[in-house]
Design an enzyme around this catalytic site. Structure first.
Site, short mmCIF file in Angstrom:
data_model
loop_
_atom_site.label_atom_id
_atom_site.label_comp_id
_atom_site.label_asym_id
_atom_site.label_seq_id
_atom_site.Cartn_x
_atom_site.Cartn_y
_atom_site.Cartn_z
N ASP A 13 -16.60 11.16 5.56
CA ASP A 13 -16.94 10.87 6.95
C ASP A 13 -16.75 9.40 7.31
O ASP A 13 -16.51 8.56 6.44
CB ASP A 13 -18.38 11.31 7.23
CG ASP A 13 -19.35 10.92 6.12
OD1 ASP A 13 -19.08 9.95 5.41
OD2 ASP A 13 -20.37 11.60 5.96
N ASN B 291 -32.48 14.88 5.51
CA ASN B 291 -32.68 16.12 6.26
C ASN B 291 -31.80 17.26 5.74
O ASN B 291 -31.64 18.27 6.41
CB ASN B 291 -32.39 15.87 7.75
CG ASN B 291 -30.96 15.42 7.99
OD1 ASN B 291 -30.16 15.31 7.05
ND2 ASN B 291 -30.62 15.15 9.25
N HIS C 272 -28.53 17.05 5.10
CA HIS C 272 -27.12 17.06 5.51
C HIS C 272 -26.20 16.81 4.32
O HIS C 272 -26.59 16.23 3.32
CB HIS C 272 -26.85 16.08 6.66
CG HIS C 272 -26.83 14.63 6.33
ND1 HIS C 272 -27.26 13.67 7.22
CD2 HIS C 272 -26.40 13.94 5.25
CE1 HIS C 272 -27.11 12.47 6.68
NE2 HIS C 272 -26.58 12.60 5.49
N GLU D 112 -24.97 17.93 9.91
CA GLU D 112 -26.40 17.84 10.12
C GLU D 112 -27.01 19.25 10.23
O GLU D 112 -26.29 20.24 10.40
CB GLU D 112 -26.66 17.08 11.44
CG GLU D 112 -26.13 15.66 11.45
CD GLU D 112 -27.03 14.67 10.68
OE1 GLU D 112 -27.79 15.11 9.79
OE2 GLU D 112 -26.93 13.46 10.96
C1 GLP Z 1 -24.77 9.23 4.75
C2 GLP Z 1 -23.49 9.93 4.32
C3 GLP Z 1 -23.78 11.08 3.40
C4 GLP Z 1 -24.73 10.66 2.32
C5 GLP Z 1 -26.01 10.22 2.92
C6 GLP Z 1 -27.06 9.79 1.92
O1 GLP Z 1 -25.44 9.83 5.78
N1 GLP Z 1 -22.73 10.40 5.43
O2 GLP Z 1 -22.57 11.56 2.86
O3 GLP Z 1 -24.96 11.71 1.45
O4 GLP Z 1 -25.70 9.10 3.73
O5 GLP Z 1 -27.09 8.42 1.82
P1 GLP Z 1 -27.95 7.56 0.86
O6 GLP Z 1 -27.31 7.67 -0.49
O7 GLP Z 1 -27.84 6.16 1.39
O8 GLP Z 1 -29.31 8.10 0.89
#
Ligand code: GLP
Length: 248
Positions: free
Chosen positions: A70, A138, A140, A145
């Site tokens: 993403d 959440n 995702h 989402e």
């Molecule tokens: C972002 C990314 C996700 C990732 C998530 C968790 O939202 N788009 O792909 O899994 O963060 O991030 P973190 O590792 O900072 O908790």
């Protein structure tokens, strides 16, 4: 209840990360020309450090193609908060992967065009051989989402308020977190040949417990991973503490 996800025995955070990195390193050594799906986020930063260390010890990424999950809309690749910059900083600038083999959605294009172009990239590359995934607080995956159907395409999405709030820690106080993104859809993620999930820290406990033990539902897109035939989860004690089943 289906329980196809394979949970590796819980370990300390550093160990969970090292084990997930080892899986990727072994995979790249065995399949140097594969398509590897990559993820961003705080969880993955030490994992990329391990991949860079493996490169310094002789592992080549020169024939690999990588696809990121993403990118924020409204951020140009050179913006320090873009996932382009994240990938350059933590991985791409330190390994021999040719820049033309590393695919990340463009956040600076007209949104529909950015999504259509990235969907085209994924189509041309074909099935992802191994997809690395983190999990949002959440539930995702990528930026799919809660509310995302099982077969969602690569597209423009609105970020959930919790996602915006938890990702604000990466942005300077005077900068707003983008509210939209382009994400690889659940359809492409779930059609990867193999999936590797890494989750560390207490903030992921509830999402992981729901993904494993709750209903398979759009409310927790990570629960869809239970439908995948080859999904392995690496978690530390803090993230895995709410799981009913404690090892593979
Ligand atoms: C972002 C990314 C996700 C990732 C998530 C968790 O939202 N788009 O792909 O899994 O963060 O991030 P973190 O590792 O900072 O908790």
């Amino acid at each position: 209840m289906l329980r196809a996800m394979k949970l590796m025995p819980l370990s300390e955070k550093r160990e969970a990360i090292a084990q997930a990195a080892r899986r990727i390193i072994d995979f790249v050594a065995a399949r140097p020309d594969a398509v590897l799906g990559l993820a961003t986020g705080g969880t993955m930063e030490p994992l990329y450090a391990d991949l860079v260390a493996a490169h310094r010890a002789g592992l080549s990424f020169a024939r690999l193609r990588t696809v990121n999950l993403d990118e924020y809309l409204g951020l140009a690749p050179e913006d320090p908060n873009s996932y382009h910059s994240y990938m350059a900083r933590h991985f791409l600038d330190h390994v021999d992967l040719p820049p033309e083999n590393a695919f990340i959605p463009r956040g600076d294009l007209e949104p529909m065009r950015a999504a259509a172009e990235y969907a085209g990239v994924l189509d041309r590359l074909g099935r992802i051989d191994l997809q690395l995934l983190g999990v949002g607080e959440n539930g995702h995956i990528g930026f799919n989402e809660p509310g995302t159907p099982l077969d969602a395409p690569t597209r423009v999405v609105d970020l959930a308020p919790l996602t915006i709030a938890s990702n604000a820690r990466f942005f300077a106080p005077d900068r707003e977190v983008p509210s939209r993104a382009v994400t690889m859809g659940t359809a492409a993620i779930l059609s990867a040949q193999s999936i590797l999930v890494l989750a560390t820290g207490e903030a992921k406990r509830e999402a992981l417990a729901t993904a494993f033990d709750g209903p398979i539902s759009p409310e927790c897109p990570a629960s869809y991973l239970r439908l995948h035939p080859d999904c392995t989860v690496f978690a530390d004690h803090a993230a895995g503490a709410g799981l009913m089943r404690l090892c593979a």
